[in-house]
Every structure is written in C-alpha cells, then in structure tokens.
Design a protein around this motif. Structure first.
Motif, mmCIF file in Angstrom:
data_model
loop_
_atom_site.group_PDB
_atom_site.id
_atom_site.type_symbol
_atom_site.label_atom_id
_atom_site.label_comp_id
_atom_site.label_asym_id
_atom_site.label_seq_id
_atom_site.Cartn_x
_atom_site.Cartn_y
_atom_site.Cartn_z
ATOM 1 N N ASP A 51 -1.643 4.860 3.751
ATOM 2 C CA ASP A 51 -1.892 2.933 4.013
ATOM 3 C C ASP A 51 -1.233 3.019 5.228
ATOM 4 N N GLY B 199 0.733 -1.481 -0.064
ATOM 5 C CA GLY B 199 -0.360 0.128 -0.272
ATOM 6 C C GLY B 199 1.096 1.392 -0.069
ATOM 7 N N SER B 200 0.288 2.362 0.035
ATOM 8 C CA SER B 200 1.476 3.712 -0.179
ATOM 9 C C SER B 200 1.667 3.906 0.959
#
Length: 66
Positions: free
Chosen positions: A52, A48-49
């Motif tokens: 996240d 995820g980023s």
C-alpha cells in the motif's frame, strides 16, 4: 500643429517617467505546505502494508507531488 507636438511630448514624458518605470516588488513566496512535513498519508488512516505504501508513493509521484 503646436498642440499635437505639446501633447506628444507630454505623453512621452509621462511614459518614460522613472516613477512608472520602477520595478514592482515581487510577492513573497508562500511557506511550504504542512503536508510536506508529514511523511505519511495522514494521521486518520490505519497503518497499511508495504505494498500500500509503495502504491501511495507511486501515485503521489505520478500526480506531480514531491
């Protein structure tokens, strides 16, 4: 009267017995959970980023997990 005294002494002797007074052994502590050794959310999740990850760590902290 003698019977009451004898019964009282017998109860006192049993209640103060060193066998009954000995300390019980404590349960061994459980080993740390396997999830504690894995730094990420898990191998099944896609990367995820950074946002996240930040939200994951905040939620983990708020829930009481270390």
């Amino acid at each position: 009267m003698k019977k009451i005294i004898v019964v009282g002494l017998a109860i006192l002797a049993v209640s103060t017995s060193p066998v009954l007074a000995k300390k019980h052994t404590a349960k061994p502590k459980a080993p740390p959970a396997a999830a504690a050794s894995a730094p990420g959310p898990g191998p099944m999740m896609a990367p995820g980023s950074a946002k996240d990850r930040e939200m994951y760590m905040k939620n983990k902290h708020d829930s009481g997990m270390k």
